[in-house]
Design a protein around this motif. Structure first.
Motif, short mmCIF file in Angstrom:
data_model
loop_
_atom_site.label_atom_id
_atom_site.label_comp_id
_atom_site.label_asym_id
_atom_site.label_seq_id
_atom_site.Cartn_x
_atom_site.Cartn_y
_atom_site.Cartn_z
N ALA A 2 11.58 3.81 -5.91
CA ALA A 2 12.18 2.70 -6.32
C ALA A 2 12.80 1.89 -5.50
CB ALA A 2 13.22 3.08 -7.43
N ASP A 3 13.52 2.53 -4.43
CA ASP A 3 14.04 1.85 -3.06
C ASP A 3 13.16 0.84 -2.39
OD1 ASP A 3 16.68 2.42 -3.84
OD2 ASP A 3 16.66 4.27 -2.40
N TRP A 4 11.85 1.67 -2.38
CA TRP A 4 10.76 1.04 -1.75
C TRP A 4 10.38 -0.25 -2.33
CZ3 TRP A 4 9.39 1.65 3.26
CH2 TRP A 4 8.15 1.16 3.66
N ALA B 142 19.33 -1.98 0.66
CA ALA B 142 18.06 -1.09 0.04
C ALA B 142 17.43 -0.25 1.13
CB ALA B 142 17.12 -1.92 -0.62
N ARG B 143 17.53 -0.80 2.30
CA ARG B 143 16.83 -0.13 3.62
C ARG B 143 18.07 1.04 3.57
NH1 ARG B 143 14.47 -2.51 9.01
NH2 ARG B 143 13.72 -3.92 7.47
N GLU C 275 0.84 -1.15 -0.09
CA GLU C 275 0.08 -0.01 0.03
C GLU C 275 0.77 1.22 -0.17
OE1 GLU C 275 -3.61 0.38 1.87
OE2 GLU C 275 -3.89 -1.49 2.38
N LEU C 276 1.68 1.29 0.83
CA LEU C 276 2.86 2.48 0.80
C LEU C 276 3.60 2.46 -0.36
CD1 LEU C 276 3.56 4.63 3.17
CD2 LEU C 276 2.31 2.61 3.80
N ALA C 277 3.62 1.56 -1.41
CA ALA C 277 4.29 1.93 -2.69
C ALA C 277 3.33 2.74 -3.20
CB ALA C 277 4.46 0.44 -3.17
N HIS C 278 2.13 2.41 -3.34
CA HIS C 278 1.28 3.49 -4.15
C HIS C 278 1.62 4.88 -4.07
CE1 HIS C 278 -0.78 -0.20 -5.94
NE2 HIS C 278 -1.06 -0.50 -4.78
N TRP C 279 1.76 5.15 -2.46
CA TRP C 279 1.78 6.62 -2.02
C TRP C 279 3.22 7.07 -2.68
CZ3 TRP C 279 -1.07 9.27 1.72
CH2 TRP C 279 -2.43 8.69 1.92
N PHE C 280 4.14 6.27 -2.58
CA PHE C 280 5.63 6.69 -3.28
C PHE C 280 5.63 7.06 -4.73
CE2 PHE C 280 6.96 4.73 1.23
CZ PHE C 280 7.15 5.92 1.79
N ASP C 281 4.73 5.90 -5.32
CA ASP C 281 4.81 6.21 -6.89
C ASP C 281 4.13 7.22 -7.20
OD1 ASP C 281 5.93 3.80 -7.12
OD2 ASP C 281 4.08 2.63 -7.43
N HIS C 282 3.05 7.76 -6.42
CA HIS C 282 2.42 9.03 -6.64
C HIS C 282 3.23 10.20 -6.41
CE1 HIS C 282 -1.31 11.81 -6.72
NE2 HIS C 282 -0.65 12.45 -5.77
N ALA C 283 4.18 10.09 -5.30
CA ALA C 283 5.09 11.26 -4.71
C ALA C 283 5.84 11.34 -6.12
CB ALA C 283 5.66 10.96 -3.67
#
Length: 367
Positions: free
Chosen positions: A292-294, A305-306, A264-272
Motif C-alpha cells: 500500500a505504501d508503494w 510515505a517513503r 512494475e515494482l508495484a506488481h511485485w509488492f502486490d504479489h508478496a
C-alpha cells in the motif's frame, strides 16, 4: 570416500537460495535417518530452474536424490504444474503443494508431507533432527534439498570434486543455473557459475543492459539494481554484496526501459502481499502495508510515505515464522534507493517514462 566426504571436498552449497553447505545437511540427514523431500516447486517469481532440471536432467536428479535419501524420497511440485505431471509420469512419489510461494518454503513442505498445512513452521531445532511443531505435533526427521542441488550431487559423484571445483570461484565452486526473464528476447535458464559478469548472463538470454531498465536480482527476496550497477556487477556473493544482494534463488528479471519501474515494482509488492500464510503479523499485516505504501508513492504521495515504508521494512525484518518478509523488505529498501529519482518524478505529478502519475492518484490510492 563416502558421499559426505565427496560433497565436503566439492564445496557444493544449496542452489535453492540459502547457499548452506550441502555436505552438512546430508551428514545430518544420514545421522538422524531423515527422509528427503526434493523441492522442485519453483516457488519464486521468475524461478524456472526446477522445471528445467526435471525436464532435462530427471535421471541425474533421481540418482542424486537416491544417494541422499535412499528409498525415502518424495518430490514436491506445485499442484497442476508441468513439473508435477512429469514427475508423476516417471512413477515418482509426488508431494503436491499449493501453487504459492509460502507453500514451497522448506518447513511448509515438511508440514504438508506429515499431514499438516502447507505453511511455515517455527523451528526450535532443524527438522532434519526431528522435533515438534508449535502445536506439539511430532515431526519426524526430514531434510529438504532443491532439485538443482541434488542434480549437482549426482554430478559430484560422477565427475569428482575436482571437476566441480574447476568451475566458479574458490569460495563458490561449481556450475549453477540462473533463470533470466523480463526484457530479454530469450527468457529461460542460463548455465553459468559464480564470478561471471551479470551483463554476460543477461546477454546470453538476449538482453542488453545498455538499453534496459533496472534489474531485480534474487526475486522477491532479492534487490533492485540500477542499470549501471547491474552492468558492473558480477554474479557472486562478493560481487553482489556491495549492492546489498546475493545470488539467492538464481532469479534475474530485467525491467523494460520503456515501462515505469515504479509501476512494475508495484506488481511485485502486490504479489508478496497476497502470499501470507495467515499465521504471523509480518506477513498478514506488514507486507500488505508495504504494498500500500508503494502505491501511495506511485500515486505521487508526500515524502512521509517513503519514510513510513522505510520504517515498515525495518519493522518486519527478523520477525516472521520464515524469512519471506525479510526478503520483501530488502527488495523494497533497495527499490527506494534505486528509484529515488523516479519517485521524485511521481511526487511532482509526472513520470520519467511519460506515464501520468497524479492523474491516476484516486484510482491508485483506492487500490
Amino acid at each position: 570416500m563416502n558421499l559426505v566426504e565427496l560433497l565436503e571436498q566439492s564445496g557444493l552449497t544449496g542452489r535453492g537460495g540459502a547457499a548452506f553447505s550441502t555436505a552438512t545437511k546430508v551428514r545430518a540427514a544420514h545421522e538422524h535417518g531423515a527422509a528427503l523431500i526434493v523441492n522442485a516447486c519453483d516457488g519464486e517469481i521468475g524461478a524456472v530452474k526446477d522445471a528445467y532440471v526435471v525436464e532435462h536432467h530427471l535421471p541425474e536428479l533421481v540418482r542424486g536424490a537416491t544417494l541422499v535419501g535412499g528409498r525415502r524420497v518424495r518430490y514436491a511440485a506445485h499442484r497442476g504444474s508441468a513439473t508435477e505431471a512429469r514427475l508423476r509420469s516417471a512413477g515418482l512419489d509426488v508431494l503436491s503443494a499449493p501453487a504459492r510461494y509460502v507453500s514451497s518454503e522448506e518447513t511448509s513442505l515438511i508440514s504438508l508431507a506429515q499431514g499438516g498445512l502447507a505453511r511455515p513452521m517455527t523451528k526450535r531445532q532443524p527438522f532434519v533432527m526431528g522435533g515438534a511443531d508449535s502445536e506439539g505435533r511430532r515431526i519426524s526427521p526430514t531434510v529438504v534439498l532443491n532439485a538443482e542441488t541434488l542434480w549437482r550431487v549426482a554430478q559430484v559423484v560422477e565427475h569428482g570434486p575436482q571437476w566441480f571445483r574447476s568451475q566458479g570461484l574458490p569460495d563458490e565452486p561449481g556450475p549453477r543455473l540462473v533463470g533470466v526473464g523480463g526484457a530479454v528476447s530469450r527468457p529461460g535458464v542460463i548455465a553459468t557459475s559464480a564470478g561471471i559478469a551479470l551483463r554476460d548472463i543477461v546477454a546470453a538470454a538476449g538482453g542488453d543492459l545498455d538499453h534496459s531498465g533496472p534489474v531485480i536480482v534474487g526475486g522477491l527476496g532479492g534487490v533492485l539494481l540500477s542499470r549501471a550497477e547491474a552492468a558492473s556487477a558480477t554474479w557472486s556473493t562478493e560481487g553482489l554484496r556491495a549492492f546489498g544482494g546475493r545470488p539467492g534463488s538464481g532469479v534475474v528479471h530485467v525491467l523494460d526501459a520503456g515501462n515505469c519501474p515504479v509501476a512494475e515494482l508495484a506488481h511485485w509488492f502486490d504479489h508478496a502481499a497476497g502470499e501470507s500464510a495467515g499465521q504471523c503479523g509480518p506477513c498478514m499485516f506488514g507486507l500488505p502495508s508495504i504494498a500500500a505504501d508503494w502505491h501511495y508513492l506511485a500515486a505521487g504521495s508526500s515524502p512521509a510515505a517513503r519514510e513510513r515504508l522505510q520504517r515498515r521494512a525495518a519493522s518486519v525484518t527478523g520477525r516472521g515464522a520464515c524469512r519471506f518478509p525479510d526478503g520483501v523488505a530488502g527488495l523494497a529498501t533497495s527499490a527506494l534507493r534505486v528509484l529515488s529519482d523516479h519517485l521524485a518524478d511521481h511526487a511532482s505529478g509526472r513520470c520519467a517514462e511519460g506515464r501520468p502519475s497524479r492523474s491516476n492518484r484516486d484510482r491508485v490510492l483506492a487500490h
